[in-house]
Enzyme design. Structure first.
Site, PDB file in Angstrom:
ATOM      1  N   LEU A  13      -9.929 -21.805 -41.942  1.00 31.41           N
ATOM      2  CA  LEU A  13      -8.483 -21.681 -41.842  1.00 31.41           C
ATOM      3  C   LEU A  13      -8.103 -21.335 -40.417  1.00 31.41           C
ATOM      4  O   LEU A  13      -8.761 -20.535 -39.762  1.00 31.41           O
ATOM      5  CB  LEU A  13      -7.972 -20.602 -42.807  1.00 31.41           C
ATOM      6  CG  LEU A  13      -8.347 -20.847 -44.280  1.00 31.41           C
ATOM      7  CD1 LEU A  13      -7.988 -19.641 -45.128  1.00 31.41           C
ATOM      8  CD2 LEU A  13      -7.658 -22.082 -44.808  1.00 31.41           C
ATOM      9  N   ASP A  14      -7.008 -21.945 -39.936  1.00 30.69           N
ATOM     10  CA  ASP A  14      -6.635 -21.784 -38.530  1.00 30.69           C
ATOM     11  C   ASP A  14      -5.774 -20.558 -38.280  1.00 30.69           C
ATOM     12  O   ASP A  14      -5.479 -20.233 -37.140  1.00 30.69           O
ATOM     13  CB  ASP A  14      -5.895 -23.036 -38.041  1.00 30.69           C
ATOM     14  CG  ASP A  14      -4.594 -23.257 -38.803  1.00 30.69           C
ATOM     15  OD1 ASP A  14      -4.467 -22.687 -39.889  1.00 30.69           O
ATOM     16  OD2 ASP A  14      -3.727 -23.987 -38.304  1.00 30.69           O
ATOM     17  N   LYS A  15      -5.354 -19.855 -39.315  1.00 29.20           N
ATOM     18  CA  LYS A  15      -4.509 -18.674 -39.106  1.00 29.20           C
ATOM     19  C   LYS A  15      -4.633 -17.747 -40.298  1.00 29.20           C
ATOM     20  O   LYS A  15      -4.865 -18.183 -41.430  1.00 29.20           O
ATOM     21  CB  LYS A  15      -3.046 -19.089 -38.913  1.00 29.20           C
ATOM     22  CG  LYS A  15      -2.504 -19.966 -40.037  1.00 29.20           C
ATOM     23  CD  LYS A  15      -1.114 -20.473 -39.721  1.00 29.20           C
ATOM     24  CE  LYS A  15      -0.626 -21.407 -40.821  1.00 29.20           C
ATOM     25  NZ  LYS A  15       0.680 -21.967 -40.534  1.00 29.20           N
TER      26      LYS A  15
END
Length: 237
Positions: A133-135
């Site tokens: 997941l990027d955030k």
């Protein structure tokens, strides 16, 4: 040619507030419908198999009728056995099982807040081993909470963790920063009584400085505290 005066339509802001959620809901419904109408690789394979399976079943039913009729069984018996072959070997289950599973899966996921835009992606998700997941906001609620208060003495005065939390929350109670709200919430959770500062200064993105109870309280980043001459090396870890 005479120009007609232009007409301006002014809509109240409250109307936009009502329309925006409806528009978002419409996009969500369309995304779910597209996922439910899509075909997975297994469904396309089942459709191809069913396409050749149907003529084969009909041929087997006719063959069953012919064999029974030639074996001197009555026409009624031959027809009933041929129908039995059609019913038992009907490819409907093969053609309906996968789309029904996709329909139920995407609908149930949507009720839990998970939107699947493509049925093939849902099928591929079964082979996923690792998800990156990027955030953090993808998994968290976006509401930071205080997990621990460390009362590390960095000056002549030694305070317990409740007093450290009370002073920090008193200084942060007028700030709108998410971390400040977390500190205040933790203090209220412990039932601590906050004091109103005599003076208050907030520096965006750095921290706050408050004067109360005869002392100056600074809460903020390490850079903010270092600029004030406070050594944070003891609590940096």
């Amino acid at each position: 040619m005479e120009k007609r005066p232009s007409t301006k339509v002014v809509l109240p802001v409250s109307l936009f507030r009502c329309i925006a959620p409806l528009a978002m809901m419409g996009r969500i419904i369309r995304a779910v419908e597209e996922a439910q109408s899509g075909k997975t690789r297994m469904q396309r394979l089942a459709d191809r198999v069913a396409g050749g399976f149907v003529p084969l079943v009909i041929l087997l039913a006719l063959l069953t009728f012919g064999v029974n009729w030639l074996a001197d069984f009555s026409v009624g018996v031959a027809v009933s056995r041929a129908i039995a072959v059609l019913v038992i070997a009907c490819p409907c289950a093969m053609g309906l099982a996968t789309p029904t599973a996709v329909l139920v899966a995407t609908g149930t996921a949507a009720l839990d807040g998970i939107l699947v835009r493509d049925a093939a992606a849902l099928e591929a998700a079964g082979q996923v081993d690792v998800v990156l997941l990027d955030k953090t906001g993808t998994l968290t609620t976006g509401m930071p909470v205080v997990k621990e208060v460390v009362d590390e003495a960095i000056g002549p005065a030694t305070l317990d963790d409740n007093e450290v939390l009370r002073l920090a929350a008193s200084a942060e109670q007028f700030s709108q920063h998410p971390l400040a709200k977390a500190i205040v919430a933790k203090a209220k959770e412990r039932g601590l009584t906050l004091s109103d500062p005599d003076s208050y200064e907030s520096r965006a993105g750095l921290g706050v400085t408050a004067r109360m109870e005869g002392r100056t309280i600074r809460v903020g980043s390490t850079a903010f505290l270092s600029d004030a001459g406070i050594d944070t090396e003891a609590v940096r870890e």
